[in-house]
Design an enzyme around this catalytic site. Structure first.
Site, mmCIF file in Angstrom:
data_model
loop_
_atom_site.group_PDB
_atom_site.id
_atom_site.type_symbol
_atom_site.label_atom_id
_atom_site.label_comp_id
_atom_site.label_asym_id
_atom_site.label_seq_id
_atom_site.Cartn_x
_atom_site.Cartn_y
_atom_site.Cartn_z
ATOM 1 N N CYS A 59 64.839 6.536 27.646
ATOM 2 C CA CYS A 59 65.617 7.074 28.798
ATOM 3 C C CYS A 59 65.021 6.611 29.856
ATOM 4 C CB CYS A 59 66.022 8.489 28.758
ATOM 5 S SG CYS A 59 66.670 8.944 27.282
ATOM 6 N N GLY A 68 69.059 3.358 29.908
ATOM 7 C CA GLY A 68 70.073 4.173 29.363
ATOM 8 C C GLY A 68 71.340 4.039 29.827
ATOM 9 N N TYR A 120 59.919 -5.811 27.268
ATOM 10 C CA TYR A 120 61.259 -5.600 27.450
ATOM 11 C C TYR A 120 62.101 -4.757 28.009
ATOM 12 C CZ TYR A 120 66.329 -5.382 25.643
ATOM 13 O OH TYR A 120 67.786 -5.123 25.675
ATOM 14 N N ASN A 132 61.848 11.483 28.902
ATOM 15 C CA ASN A 132 62.019 10.367 28.119
ATOM 16 C C ASN A 132 61.045 10.271 27.149
ATOM 17 O OD1 ASN A 132 61.996 7.504 27.571
ATOM 18 N ND2 ASN A 132 60.562 7.024 29.213
ATOM 19 N N GLY A 133 61.645 10.206 25.721
ATOM 20 C CA GLY A 133 60.399 9.925 24.748
ATOM 21 C C GLY A 133 60.951 10.530 23.276
#
Length: 453
Positions: A5, A32, A246, A106-107
């Site tokens: 995210c 996201g 990426y 995020n994670g």
């Protein structure tokens, strides 16, 4: 829940920050695409708007203007193995005895099931399937008037990767996990501070990059400015290498390293290790472009735009269902026949995960007239699951975990296939101490008891 995210936070001493958060989230949209949300402090409560959809779909001027406030956080979400229901959209907001809280994460927590069971046995009601809500409950549980201590106790309890932005006690708080697996940075503009998953979002709102939040660091921004507290830890700093390969935008800088330059260097080293006689280097847009330029310069083979991307479709890797990924690939890329006809092609991409994209692109180029297609991948074969927030959940989905290189080459229909070595990958990024567990199976030490590669 395993998520990749984007989070963004803003604290201004003299102006509303709702539009800054909106533009920050738009810049982080690549992280996201399933849901988006913004929460701001308004007087003594938190106003939050969130829903499924892109940032531009969730927020219109009418509802964005209702989020006027000087302190706020935002989130863009991609669910990988759990529900993509609207109830799991973030930020999460809670009122408790000592006040209010909003949190965006995020994670991924690898001990989420254990913590969920513990909280439920205590009588706490969790309303979503997200591990992020667990963090919110733990902070509230440990809060006894001392904010720092409640955050420290929560950090001791949770295991995994996390970059958090939190609203609490009229403060904007940023926290990064002890290994620094997920990114989080600090920016400043005039009388405003910002927290962001990537530096590119700071550029968009006109903020100056200050620094990365350190692993195991708690950053608190309030009327007194910015203060930071470092949690004592012997954990090694291990940023996720896939951010460089990426996920992050090429115009971002992580840990002082340009994402674009790292990808360019991956391509250059790929050409040194895996040169092939060819007429044209063709990148897979967009994530393969920097590496293809490095490959072209090092090899002396000219680069050409052999594939055209539909700019109105998102990233196929982060579609949650395999069938949708396959459809996405078919409408996302098409070949320029005039460019590739009668050419020996070096097709450069950043990674092969499930093999969906390459299995489509190699035959597409050959059908369009390419004489040969030699695939070069600017990362090593992905052989192990990721447990820290990237959509690589099981070995069964990883083509490199099931097949040797030559088998994959045959599977995708290429004339040859080569990957970048792990050693060259680390040299390209400029860090030896980096989480590359998806390639080598060497997970951070805290994960050893949870998973055996």
């Amino acid at each position: 829940m395993k998520e990749e995210c984007g989070v963004f936070g803003a604290y201004s001493f003299n102006k509303p920050i709702n539009y800054d958060i909106y533009f920050g989230l738009q810049t982080l949209q690549h992280r996201g695409q399933e849901s988006a949300g913004i929460a701001v402090i308004q007087n003594s409560y938190v106003n939050c708007i969130k829903d499924k959809g892109l940032v531009s779909e969730v927020f219109l001027k009418e509802n964005l203007d209702k989020l006027e406030g000087n302190v706020g956080i935002g989130h863009v979400r991609y669910s990988t193995t759990g529900n993509s229901d609207a109830c799991n959209a973030q930020p999460f907001v809670a009122n408790f005895t000592n006040g209010y809280m909003a949190l965006a994460h995020n994670g991924n927590l690898i001990n989420a099931l254990e913590l969920r069971k513990e909280l439920e046995e205590e009588g706490r009601i969790l309303q979503t399937t997200s591990d992020s809500e667990i963090i919110l409950h733990l902070i509230a549980k440990y809060y006894r008037g001392n904010l720092i201590e409640s955050l420290k106790k929560t950090m001791e309890k949770i295991k995994g990767s996390y970059a958090l932005v939190i609203l609490m006690d009229d403060k904007l708080i940023g926290i990064r996990d002890k290994n620094g697996i997920r990114p989080l940075c600090i920016g400043k503009k005039d009388n405003a501070y910002y927290l962001s998953s990537e530096s590119c979002a700071l550029d968009v709102v006109g903020a100056e990059f200050v620094r990365d939040v350190e692993p195991g660091e708690i950053v608190i921004i309030d009327k007194n400015g910015l203060n930071a507290v470092k949690v004592d830890t012997d954990a090694d700093k291990m940023p996720c290498v896939f951010e460089y390969i990426y996920f992050s935008r090429p115009d971002s800088v992580l840990e002082g390293i340009s994402v674009y330059k790292a990808r360019y260097e991956m391509g250059r080293r790929l050409a040194i290790e895996n040169y092939v006689v060819a007429d044209l280097v063709v990148p897979v847009p967009d994530s393969g472009i920097p590496a293809s330029r490095g490959y072209s310069i090092q090899s002396g083979i000219p680069i050409g735009e052999g594939l055209i991307k539909n700019k109105y479709i998102g990233r196929t890797f982060i579609y949650p269902q395999q069938r949708n990924r396959e459809i996405g690939v078919r409408i996302k890329l098409n070949a320029l026949k005039e460019i590739v006809r009668n050419k020996k092609i070096v097709l450069v991409d950043d990674s092969i995960v499930r093999g969906t994209t390459m299995k489509r692109l190699v035959p597409l180029l050959k059908k369009s007239g390419a004489k040969e297609v030699h695939v070069r991948i600017s990362s090593p074969p992905i052989k192990y699951p990721c447990y820290f927030g990237i959509d690589i959940p099981t070995k069964e989905e990883l083509v490199s975990a099931k097949m040797e290189v030559q088998e994959i080459c045959k599977y995708i229909g290429a004339d040859s296939l080569s990957f970048l070595s792990i050693d060259s990958l680390k040299k390209s990024v400029g860090m030896n101490n980096i989480c590359a567990a998806c390639f080598d199976g060497n997970y951070p030490s805290f994960a050893a008891k949870f998973y055996v590669a």
